[in-house]
Design a protein around this motif. Structure first.
Motif, PDB file in Angstrom:
ATOM      1  N   ARG A  25      -7.309  -4.586   4.659  1.00 27.41           N
ATOM      2  CA  ARG A  25      -7.685  -5.414   3.503  1.00 27.41           C
ATOM      3  C   ARG A  25      -9.195  -5.599   3.431  1.00 27.41           C
ATOM      4  O   ARG A  25      -9.796  -5.517   2.364  1.00 27.41           O
ATOM      5  N   GLU A  26      -9.793  -5.862   4.578  1.00 25.44           N
ATOM      6  CA  GLU A  26     -11.244  -6.047   4.642  1.00 25.44           C
ATOM      7  C   GLU A  26     -11.980  -4.795   4.149  1.00 25.44           C
ATOM      8  O   GLU A  26     -12.922  -4.873   3.375  1.00 25.44           O
ATOM      9  N   ASP A  78      -5.125  -6.874   8.315  1.00 26.18           N
ATOM     10  CA  ASP A  78      -6.339  -7.628   7.991  1.00 26.18           C
ATOM     11  C   ASP A  78      -7.539  -6.698   7.884  1.00 26.18           C
ATOM     12  O   ASP A  78      -8.362  -6.825   6.976  1.00 26.18           O
ATOM     13  N   THR A 116     -11.569  -4.224   0.286  1.00 23.68           N
ATOM     14  CA  THR A 116     -12.118  -5.244  -0.593  1.00 23.68           C
ATOM     15  C   THR A 116     -13.555  -4.884  -0.924  1.00 23.68           C
ATOM     16  O   THR A 116     -14.350  -4.648  -0.015  1.00 23.68           O
ATOM     17  N   TYR A 149       0.836  -1.195   0.000  1.00 21.17           N
ATOM     18  CA  TYR A 149       0.000   0.000   0.000  1.00 21.17           C
ATOM     19  C   TYR A 149       0.872   1.246   0.000  1.00 21.17           C
ATOM     20  O   TYR A 149       1.951   1.260   0.581  1.00 21.17           O
TER      21      TYR A 149
END
Length: 103
Positions: free
Chosen positions: A93-94, A90, A97, A3
């Motif tokens: 990313r969640e 995590d 998405t 990122y």
């Protein structure tokens, strides 16, 4: 993790950085309680300039303190400190998405 991260030391600096950045900003990670401008105010001001921007709030304060010092709206994305980097990654990313890919 691949990122591009922009770093600001306070809300005012974050706003200035956002205004100086022509590229999309997909996610803002901000503390709830900060000097001069709390995280909720930062998120509102960024959303006015970048509609649809996602925000992840973090804080080490207990919920009772947050209610007094800068309470969050129900449904707000929030991560309690302390956390390990993998938990933050995590969560990022969640949030990045697309909803249909998570279903």
């Amino acid at each position: 993790a691949g990122y591009t991260v922009l770093v600001a030391s306070n809300g005012e600096e974050a706003l200035a950085l956002s205004r100086a950045t022509p590229d999309p900003i997909d996610l803002v990670v901000t503390d709830v309680v900060m000097p001069r401008m709390n995280g909720s105010e930062l998120a509102q001001r960024l959303a006015a300039e970048r509609p649809g921007i996602r925000v992840l709030f973090v804080s080490g304060y207990a919920n009772e303190v947050l209610d007094v010092r800068g309470g969050l709206e129900p449904g707000t994305e929030y991560l309690q400190k302390p956390f390990v980097p993998s938990v933050l990654l995590d969560r990022v990313r969640e949030l990045l998405t697309p909803a249909r890919a998570r279903a």
